[in-house]
Scaffold this active site. Structure first.
Site, PDB file in Angstrom:
ATOM      1  N   HIS A  77       1.004  -1.123   0.077  1.00  0.00           N
ATOM      2  CA  HIS A  77       0.167   0.050   0.156  1.00  0.00           C
ATOM      3  C   HIS A  77       0.857   1.191  -0.117  1.00  0.00           C
ATOM      4  CE1 HIS A  77      -3.640   2.383   0.665  1.00  0.00           C
ATOM      5  NE2 HIS A  77      -3.104   2.897   1.653  1.00  0.00           N
ATOM      6  N   GLN A  79       3.969   1.489  -1.076  1.00  0.00           N
ATOM      7  CA  GLN A  79       4.510   1.558  -2.385  1.00  0.00           C
ATOM      8  C   GLN A  79       3.634   2.230  -3.450  1.00  0.00           C
ATOM      9  OE1 GLN A  79       8.067   1.308  -3.075  1.00  0.00           O
ATOM     10  NE2 GLN A  79       7.993   1.126  -0.751  1.00  0.00           N
ATOM     11  N   ASP A  80       2.481   1.790  -3.418  1.00  0.00           N
ATOM     12  CA  ASP A  80       1.661   2.257  -4.217  1.00  0.00           C
ATOM     13  C   ASP A  80       1.114   3.698  -4.232  1.00  0.00           C
ATOM     14  OD1 ASP A  80      -0.850   1.762  -6.092  1.00  0.00           O
ATOM     15  OD2 ASP A  80      -2.111   2.269  -4.477  1.00  0.00           O
ATOM     16  N   HIS A  81       1.140   4.361  -2.889  1.00  0.00           N
ATOM     17  CA  HIS A  81       1.040   5.785  -2.601  1.00  0.00           C
ATOM     18  C   HIS A  81       2.230   6.392  -3.423  1.00  0.00           C
ATOM     19  CE1 HIS A  81      -2.509   6.813  -0.262  1.00  0.00           C
ATOM     20  NE2 HIS A  81      -2.434   5.417   0.079  1.00  0.00           N
TER      21      HIS A  81
END
Length: 106
Positions: A77, A79-81
């Site tokens: 999550h 890394q996604d941000h």
């Protein structure tokens, strides 16, 4: 999961979120032809993004030194941000450039 791990994850999420939010504010300023404000907000966005990236870089350095970081949904999550913020900031930079060019033709 220890507190240090959560601090790393939250450091990435918060700084990336701030970077994306500031980039969005910069885009809104550019829409109003306030390019001085847009540029200032993009500078702040870049600083926040650098903070998030520094947290990630520290993790990568530790990983390279043999200190393995657990990868779980929290880290994914985070890394996604980060990647979303980087992509959004790149897009906003291009849009601001287009708004500036359009002002020259108005």
């Amino acid at each position: 999961m220890d507190d240090n791990y959560l601090n790393v994850v939250m450091g990435i999420i918060m700084n990336a979120g701030n970077a994306k939010g500031l980039a969005h504010e910069a885009l809104e300023a550019a829409k109003l032809n306030d390019f001085e404000k847009a540029d200032q907000l993009m500078t702040e966005s870049s600083q926040a993004l650098a903070e998030a990236h520094n947290v990630q870089s520290d993790m990568l350095t530790k990983e390279a030194q043999g200190d393995h970081t657990e990868v779980n949904l929290y880290m994914v999550h985070a890394q996604d941000h980060l990647m979303t913020a980087i992509t959004y900031q790149d897009l906003v930079k291009e849009l601001i450039t287009l708004y500036k060019k359009n002002m020259n033709f108005a």
